[in-house]
Design an enzyme around this catalytic site. Structure first.
Site, mmCIF file in Angstrom:
data_model
loop_
_atom_site.group_PDB
_atom_site.id
_atom_site.type_symbol
_atom_site.label_atom_id
_atom_site.label_comp_id
_atom_site.label_asym_id
_atom_site.label_seq_id
_atom_site.Cartn_x
_atom_site.Cartn_y
_atom_site.Cartn_z
ATOM 1 N N LYS A 288 -0.385 4.656 0.139
ATOM 2 C CA LYS A 288 1.008 4.984 -0.077
ATOM 3 C C LYS A 288 1.627 4.119 -1.055
ATOM 4 O O LYS A 288 1.037 2.927 -1.647
ATOM 5 C CB LYS A 288 1.768 4.585 1.323
ATOM 6 C CG LYS A 288 1.873 3.339 1.568
ATOM 7 C CD LYS A 288 2.824 2.306 1.002
ATOM 8 C CE LYS A 288 2.747 0.992 1.652
ATOM 9 N NZ LYS A 288 3.398 -0.098 0.662
ATOM 10 N N ASP B 292 3.812 -0.764 8.431
ATOM 11 C CA ASP B 292 3.633 0.269 7.667
ATOM 12 C C ASP B 292 2.623 1.638 8.119
ATOM 13 O O ASP B 292 2.583 2.554 7.483
ATOM 14 C CB ASP B 292 2.576 -0.046 6.412
ATOM 15 C CG ASP B 292 3.638 -0.419 5.253
ATOM 16 O OD1 ASP B 292 2.831 -0.958 4.265
ATOM 17 O OD2 ASP B 292 4.803 -0.448 5.363
HETATM 18 C C1 LIG Z 1 5.855 -4.628 2.141
HETATM 19 C C2 LIG Z 1 5.446 -3.245 2.793
HETATM 20 O O1 LIG Z 1 4.127 -2.891 2.499
HETATM 21 C C3 LIG Z 1 6.605 -2.120 2.316
HETATM 22 O O2 LIG Z 1 6.008 -0.961 2.806
HETATM 23 C C4 LIG Z 1 5.459 -3.680 4.202
HETATM 24 O O3 LIG Z 1 6.693 -3.967 4.914
HETATM 25 C C5 LIG Z 1 4.386 -4.317 4.828
HETATM 26 O O4 LIG Z 1 3.934 -3.854 6.004
HETATM 27 P P1 LIG Z 1 2.591 -4.277 6.871
HETATM 28 O O5 LIG Z 1 1.636 -4.835 5.792
HETATM 29 O O6 LIG Z 1 2.245 -3.258 7.626
HETATM 30 O O7 LIG Z 1 3.116 -5.491 7.473
HETATM 31 P P2 LIG Z 1 2.620 -6.305 8.874
HETATM 32 O O8 LIG Z 1 1.332 -6.393 8.814
HETATM 33 O O9 LIG Z 1 3.304 -5.416 10.031
HETATM 34 O O10 LIG Z 1 3.170 -7.656 8.650
HETATM 35 C C6 LIG Z 1 2.692 -8.678 7.929
HETATM 36 C C7 LIG Z 1 3.795 -9.608 7.791
HETATM 37 O O11 LIG Z 1 4.696 -9.285 6.781
HETATM 38 C C8 LIG Z 1 5.871 -9.662 7.189
HETATM 39 N N1 LIG Z 1 6.788 -8.430 7.573
HETATM 40 C C9 LIG Z 1 6.376 -7.199 7.536
HETATM 41 C C10 LIG Z 1 7.328 -6.026 7.514
HETATM 42 C C11 LIG Z 1 8.491 -6.393 7.772
HETATM 43 N N2 LIG Z 1 9.573 -5.286 7.754
HETATM 44 N N3 LIG Z 1 9.076 -7.476 7.608
HETATM 45 C C12 LIG Z 1 8.222 -8.664 7.664
HETATM 46 O O12 LIG Z 1 8.833 -9.660 7.412
HETATM 47 C C13 LIG Z 1 5.970 -10.586 8.698
HETATM 48 O O13 LIG Z 1 5.855 -11.695 8.079
HETATM 49 C C14 LIG Z 1 4.450 -9.821 9.057
HETATM 50 O O14 LIG Z 1 3.773 -10.959 9.777
HETATM 51 N N1 LIG Z 2 -9.193 -1.430 7.478
HETATM 52 C C1 LIG Z 2 -8.648 -2.512 6.717
HETATM 53 N N2 LIG Z 2 -8.424 -2.306 5.471
HETATM 54 C C2 LIG Z 2 -7.734 -3.335 4.634
HETATM 55 N N3 LIG Z 2 -7.336 -4.490 5.156
HETATM 56 C C3 LIG Z 2 -7.553 -4.790 6.226
HETATM 57 C C4 LIG Z 2 -8.165 -3.759 7.187
HETATM 58 N N4 LIG Z 2 -8.376 -4.273 8.459
HETATM 59 C C5 LIG Z 2 -7.705 -5.404 8.460
HETATM 60 N N5 LIG Z 2 -7.299 -5.852 7.166
HETATM 61 C C6 LIG Z 2 -6.516 -7.106 6.739
HETATM 62 O O1 LIG Z 2 -5.385 -6.678 6.514
HETATM 63 C C7 LIG Z 2 -4.969 -7.328 5.337
HETATM 64 C C8 LIG Z 2 -3.872 -6.141 4.380
HETATM 65 O O2 LIG Z 2 -4.574 -5.407 4.047
HETATM 66 P P1 LIG Z 2 -3.985 -3.993 3.203
HETATM 67 O O3 LIG Z 2 -4.983 -3.390 2.381
HETATM 68 O O4 LIG Z 2 -3.211 -3.160 4.392
HETATM 69 O O5 LIG Z 2 -2.636 -4.734 2.390
HETATM 70 P P2 LIG Z 2 -1.693 -3.838 1.670
HETATM 71 O O6 LIG Z 2 -2.263 -2.939 0.910
HETATM 72 O O7 LIG Z 2 -0.922 -5.013 0.809
HETATM 73 O O8 LIG Z 2 -0.890 -3.244 2.665
HETATM 74 P P3 LIG Z 2 0.906 -3.320 2.595
HETATM 75 O O9 LIG Z 2 1.141 -2.166 1.541
HETATM 76 O O10 LIG Z 2 1.094 -2.689 4.152
HETATM 77 O O11 LIG Z 2 1.107 -4.750 2.640
HETATM 78 C C9 LIG Z 2 -6.075 -7.499 4.438
HETATM 79 O O12 LIG Z 2 -5.803 -8.688 3.815
HETATM 80 C C10 LIG Z 2 -7.152 -7.813 5.400
HETATM 81 O O13 LIG Z 2 -7.519 -8.962 5.672
#
Ligand SMILES: C[C@](O)(CO)[C@H](O)COP(=O)(O)OP(=O)(O)OC[C@H]1O[C@@H](n2ccc(N)nc2=O)[C@H](O)[C@@H]1O
Ligand SMILES: Nc1ncnc2c1ncn2[C@@H]1O[C@H](COP(=O)(O)OP(=O)(O)OP(=O)(O)O)[C@@H](O)[C@H]1O
Length: 267
Positions: free
Chosen positions: A8, A132
């Protein structure tokens, strides 16, 4: 059985307030793009996760796919599965790769074992795995608020344009990115801004993470500037970074950017 878990991008992202639970409320538009992981599940003696393609930091036993399986196994009598994940979506890139894998695995298990879960029930499971994650159950452009998992309709269609995505060699921790943000309410709702013509997005849509993440990783800002220099109508960092997407009228080739970054064309 197989599933293709897409990524996304975020069209505008406003972090509006800090919540009592430590998360943040936000406004964003999630838009699915065609960079796909591939997930396969097969019956096995024990449930394991095997990863191919891009390396994922951390132990395989911490993979979000296993968390998703365990979540459903708590409520359903699921036989052990070998989960094979071909990782193509860049990790830590603001593309929701892990969240997408978990959501598509929920849909795959629902189909394979005919669990009878509807979209809302699957979204409720996904919400427990990440902010997300729930978006990827319905997997259509949507306005999101709250933690990012409360949805309302939005009319956005970029199918007539070319979307390019550039991934600099930088891993941005989502938690770190949020810790650097000063939440604020934007004067206009993204729900209204997103209805503006695409040519007006550059001066109206913002990703609140850019200010702090660009300071720490100026190479990401350089990518965004280069994409505008190449004629992008709109360019922005996705999520908490590090990837930058850009929307073009026509096909482009970006040989200069390809030298230092991974570039995905027409996603
Ligand atoms: C930045 C975005 O990618 C925007 O789409 C999302 O908000 C991130 O979503 P995500 O990676 O699924 O986040 P999560 O894995 O649920 O949370 C990771 C960390 O990001 C912070 N977090 C995430 C989502 C949110 N609405 N507020 C937060 O403060 C928190 O510290 C959390 O522990
Ligand atoms: N199947 C998986 N694919 C990717 N990362 C994973 C997975 N399972 C666990 N993780 C952990 O989740 C963390 C976040 O990965 P992800 O690729 O979702 O980040 P992102 O693309 O920045 O997502 P977001 O947009 O939600 O912040 C990685 O650093 C990894 O350690």
């Amino acid at each position: 059985m197989l599933a293709f878990a897409n990524a996304k991008i975020n069209l505008g992202l406003y972090v509006t307030e800090k919540r009592p639970d430590g998360y943040h409320n936000l406004e964003t538009v999630f838009y699915p793009v065609k960079i796909n992981d591939v997930i396969e599940i097969t019956d096995a003696g024990e449930t394991t996760c095997q990863i191919k393609g891009i390396d994922i930091p951390g132990s395989t036993t911490d993979n979000i796919c296993l968390k998703a399986f365990d979540l459903l196994k708590n409520d359903f009598d699921l036989p052990a599965q070998q989960i094979t994940l071909l990782k193509n979506i860049p990790v830590g890139a603001g593309l929701g790769g892990g969240s997408s894998d978990a959501a598509f695995l929920i849909k795959l298990l629902n189909d394979k074992f005919q669990l009878g879960l509807n979209t809302h029930q699957m979204e409720d499971y996904a919400r427990q795995l990440g902010a997300d994650c729930a978006f990827f159950i319905n997997n259509r452009p949507v306005f999101a608020e709250g933690k990012g998992d409360e949805f309302s309709e939005v009319d956005v269609d970029l199918s007539g344009y070319k979307i390019i995505l550039v991934k600099p060699p930088v891993h941005v921790s989502t938690a770190d990115a949020y810790s650097g943000i000063v939440p604020h309410r934007s004067s206009k709702s993204l729900k209204d801004l997103i209805q503006l013509p695409l040519k007006d997005w550059k001066s109206n849509l913002k990703n609140d993470f850019e200010d702090t993440v660009f300071l720490k990783y100026p190479e990401i800002a350089t990518v965004k500037q280069a994409l505008y220099h190449e004629g992008a109508i709109f360019a922005a960092m996705s999520g908490s970074g590090s990837s930058v997407f850009a929307i073009f009228e026509d096909q482009v080739k970006l040989p200069e950017l390809e030298k230092d970054n991974k570039v995905f064309y027409n996603i």
